[in-house]
Enzyme design. Structure first.
Site, short mmCIF file in Angstrom:
data_model
loop_
_atom_site.label_atom_id
_atom_site.label_comp_id
_atom_site.label_asym_id
_atom_site.label_seq_id
_atom_site.Cartn_x
_atom_site.Cartn_y
_atom_site.Cartn_z
N GLU A 139 0.81 -1.21 0.00
CA GLU A 139 0.00 0.00 0.00
C GLU A 139 0.85 1.26 0.00
O GLU A 139 0.56 2.22 -0.73
CB GLU A 139 -0.95 0.00 1.19
CG GLU A 139 -1.89 -1.20 1.26
CD GLU A 139 -2.61 -1.48 -0.05
OE1 GLU A 139 -2.77 -0.56 -0.88
OE2 GLU A 139 -3.00 -2.64 -0.26
N HIS A 190 -5.29 -6.49 -11.12
CA HIS A 190 -4.64 -7.42 -10.19
C HIS A 190 -4.23 -8.71 -10.90
O HIS A 190 -3.37 -9.44 -10.43
CB HIS A 190 -5.58 -7.77 -9.03
CG HIS A 190 -5.89 -6.59 -8.15
ND1 HIS A 190 -6.97 -5.79 -8.37
CD2 HIS A 190 -5.26 -6.09 -7.07
CE1 HIS A 190 -7.00 -4.83 -7.45
NE2 HIS A 190 -5.97 -4.99 -6.65
#
Length: 717
Positions: free
Chosen positions: A362, A447
């Protein structure tokens, strides 16, 4: 001074950390150019970086003029990197009549003497936009975004959503557009936000993507065990404020919605300096994981690449744990410069998503946003996700935590049903991710398309073959059957970081990423180095491009590439290389960025096509391929699919596309050949039977109305 306090220790082990420590670290003079091997960049103090940014700002107007930008365009300095030899790489964002330009970013490379040596563009050259007065209202744009959203259900416009007028320069022809956000139910929960780009004149959707790049799954959270934390003391107690890492603060979100994690947030504070109990029965435990993970990520970037925090400005981003309810998600949000971590759901025993590699993942999204700012859709979105996987993995190795040893599995501590969120050594093992490049790369979830770059990185670092890393089985299986040794994870990471920060832009696709990493490898290790050679072999091993010639001197004794590379000529019976353009620009020479996977136009097949002309002003372009062996038997032909759209009327050929072979024009198409869809064209090449020829498509457009020529699936056989 590095003051740490063991998590299990009592107050006696605590040390006070105050603002003085930060003041000292901020006032350090610019460091020596000497860096750790592999970084390539000088370390800069906060004052040194501000001075470099100020210089870049003062140079902006002259730079814009030198690059040929128009009078309505302005460059805004975003970041500066300085090489060990004093060369500078200045990243600029662009505006047009005060409007932000999406896809307008660029990187200006200057030698130590200040001379511009080259420029890396997201959208090359001056922008030409008809005007900045939209036909649609802001309300119309929001409604169009609500109707068109595909990542969320029951899309609505909340008080946090907005519609901003921008110039959309991701496609070949820049257009005025609205960038609108909507909220609805999606993979990230009930309040997932999606950005939708719509044409400000027609309302046509240009692009759409989730606002918060996230890592989500059905896993089981993490416990990093007993670790040391940086905390601060104030008044009668302690807080989870890490003064040595940009004053990063970890907050208890108290189940605030993910759209506003600060809504109910409170600081973690207490009279003792011992935090958490290793289980979810204490709300502090997730905060321990997040604080530790973010500190390790900061240290990784600082000690490896001389980068001080997400934006390289020494400032930490706030982090929120216990966000929303039943949130099986974690994400970075650049709009609030913050990170959020959910508590998981019943699917994973309600365990927080605060794994070490998740924290690194992140925070790395923030680094990407501060540098290349890769668009979170299409192939650039896959590269964005892969960058976070790559550096999240490197953080895990860097931390050297015995509870969570380094490996190339993403989220393996989350206790997924199959044991991980993603695997870098074998992405396709999850049943969805792509291990090899194909025409699907730009159309699948980011993803899943990230698997291509993840696979490339693993093969670059570790090579092919089976091995055990971090106690887990890995098997680097190439897509082309090759066999070679890697260059090590540290060198692979240095190459990816330099490519990201120095050569990638918001619109970088996989073909451009290959070019960027090859250049980065040349910068760091030499144009004829084994490192650069292995980078080329790793790309070929994921079906992108071909390997460079072996320069020799290999310490890893990589085996020669097989003679039948699937990317040299993937279409049997076609004498052309990459005739369907699915390998990007491989095999072709183009005068402009004609070969594209932009969703502003439709390919005949796959995702890639060539978009020629369509400017509405006097222009010319060429697209060519050389040294083509025309078959020596039969009746060889050149075939291709052509779609012509035009604003012209009548049959006068104002705008043309000529097909030239060895300089002779064999066919001419024009605005008079406009068609509703693609039409196959065939040209007899019998006169060139058995010869080696050069093929060229040459476009010419007059100064008035636009004509667009779309080419796809070109073949000679």
């Amino acid at each position: 001074m590095n003051r740490k306090t063991a998590l299990a220790a009592a107050v006696a082990a605590a040390l006070t950390l105050g603002t003085a420590a930060m003041a000292t670290s901020q006032s350090v003079a610019q460091a020596s150019p000497t860096t750790k091997p592999g970084s390539g960049f000088q370390a800069m103090s906060t004052a040194g970086r501000l001075a470099a940014m100020d210089q870049a700002g003062k140079e902006a107007a002259a730079t814009a003029k030198a690059l040929g930008l128009g009078p309505d365009e302005r460059l805004l300095a975003k970041d500066v990197l300085v090489d060990n030899d004093g060369a500078r790489h200045v990243r600029y964002d662009r505006t047009y009549r005060g409007l932000p330009v999406v896809g307008g970013d660029l990187m200006v490379h200057r030698a130590a003497n200040g001379k511009v040596t080259s420029t890396t563009w997201a959208h090359e050259g001056a922008l030409k936009v008809a005007g900045v007065t939209p036909k649609l209202s802001t309300q119309d744009a929001s409604k169009a975004a609500e109707r068109s959203a595909k990542h969320v259900e029951e899309a609505r416009t909340s008080n946090l959503d907005s519609s901003q007028l921008v110039v959309w320069a991701v496609g070949k022809v820049p257009v005025l557009a609205y960038r609108s956000t909507v909220t609805g139910a999606g993979e990230a929960g009930a309040n997932t936000r999606e950005a939708v780009l719509v044409d400000a004149a027609s309302g046509a959707v240009l692009d759409q993507y989730e606002v918060n790049p996230e890592i989500s799954g059905t896993g089981n959270g993490v416990n990093v065990g007993q670790v040391s934390l940086e905390t601060s003391q104030g008044g009668s107690g302690y807080t989870l404020t890490d003064a040595l890492h940009g004053s990063t603060v970890v907050y208890d979100s108290y189940n605030s919605p993910q759209s506003n994690p600060a809504q109910n947030a409170r600081t973690f504070s207490k009279s003792t300096n011992s935090w958490g109990n290793g289980s979810t029965s204490s709300r502090e435990s997730a905060a321990v994981d997040a604080s530790y993970g973010l500190a390790k990520t900061w240290d990784f970037y600082k000690n490896t690449f001389n980068r001080s925090g997400i934006r390289n400005d020494g400032r930490g981003a706030p982090a929120y744990v216990h966000v929303d309810n039943q949130l099986l998600n974690a994400f970075y949000d650049d709009s609030c410069f913050c990170m959020s971590f959910g508590d998981g759901s019943s699917q994973n025993g309600n365990t927080p998503l605060t794994a070490l590699d998740v924290s690194g993942h992140e925070m790395s999204h923030g680094v990407t946003a501060a540098t290349a700012n890769l668009n979170y859709s299409g192939e650039s979105g896959g590269l964005n996700e892969a960058t976070s996987d790559i550096f999240g993995t490197m953080v895990e190795f860097y931390a050297n935590n015995s509870t969570d040893p380094g490996d190339y599995y993403i989220g393996e501590k989350l206790h997924m049903g199959n044991g991980y969120l993603r695997r870098m050594d074998n992405p396709a093992a999850d049943g969805n991710s792509l291990s090899c490049y194909s025409s699907r790369a730009g159309s699948v979830d980011v993803h899943y398309s990230s698997g291509i770059a993840n696979h490339f990185f693993y093969l670059t670092a570790e090579g092919t073959g089976a091995k055990t890393i971090g106690g887990l089985s890995h098997n680097g299986t190439p897509c082309n059957g090759d066999n070679f040794n890697g260059i090590g994870k540290d060198k692979a990471a240095a190459i990816w970081y330099r490519a990201l920060t120095t050569y990638m832009t918001s619109t970088t696709n996989y073909s451009s990423a290959r070019t960027a990493t090859l250049q980065a490898a040349a910068d760091l290790y030499g144009a004829n180095s084994q490192e650069r050679y292995i980078v080329s072999k790793a790309w070929a091993a994921v079906s992108l491009g071909t390997a460079l010639p072996d320069p020799g001197g290999s310490t890893g004794s990589p085996s020669p590439s097989p003679s039948g590379s699937p990317t040299g000529n993937p279409n049997p019976g076609n004498a052309l290389t990459n005739g369907d353009f699915e390998q990007g620009a491989t095999g072709w020479t183009q005068s402009a960025n004609d070969i594209t996977n932009s969703n502003q136009q439709t390919p005949h097949g796959g995702s890639w096509y060539a978009w020629m002309m369509g400017y509405g002003s006097a222009n010319s372009e060429t697209l060519a391929q050389s040294n083509i062996a025309v078959p020596a038997t039969g009746s060889p032909k050149l075939t291709f699919w052509l779609k012509v759209t035009t604003a012209e009327t009548g049959t006068t050929p104002y705008d043309t596309l000529k097909v030239n072979v060895n300089g002779a024009t064999l066919a001419t198409y024009s605005n008079a050949n406009a068609s509703a869809g693609y039409v196959q064209k065939t040209i007899d090449l019998s006169a060139y039977r058995g010869q080696t020829v050069n093929l060229q498509f040459a476009g010419q457009e007059d100064a008035y109305l636009a004509t667009t020529f779309l080419l796809d699936d070109v073949g000679i056989g």
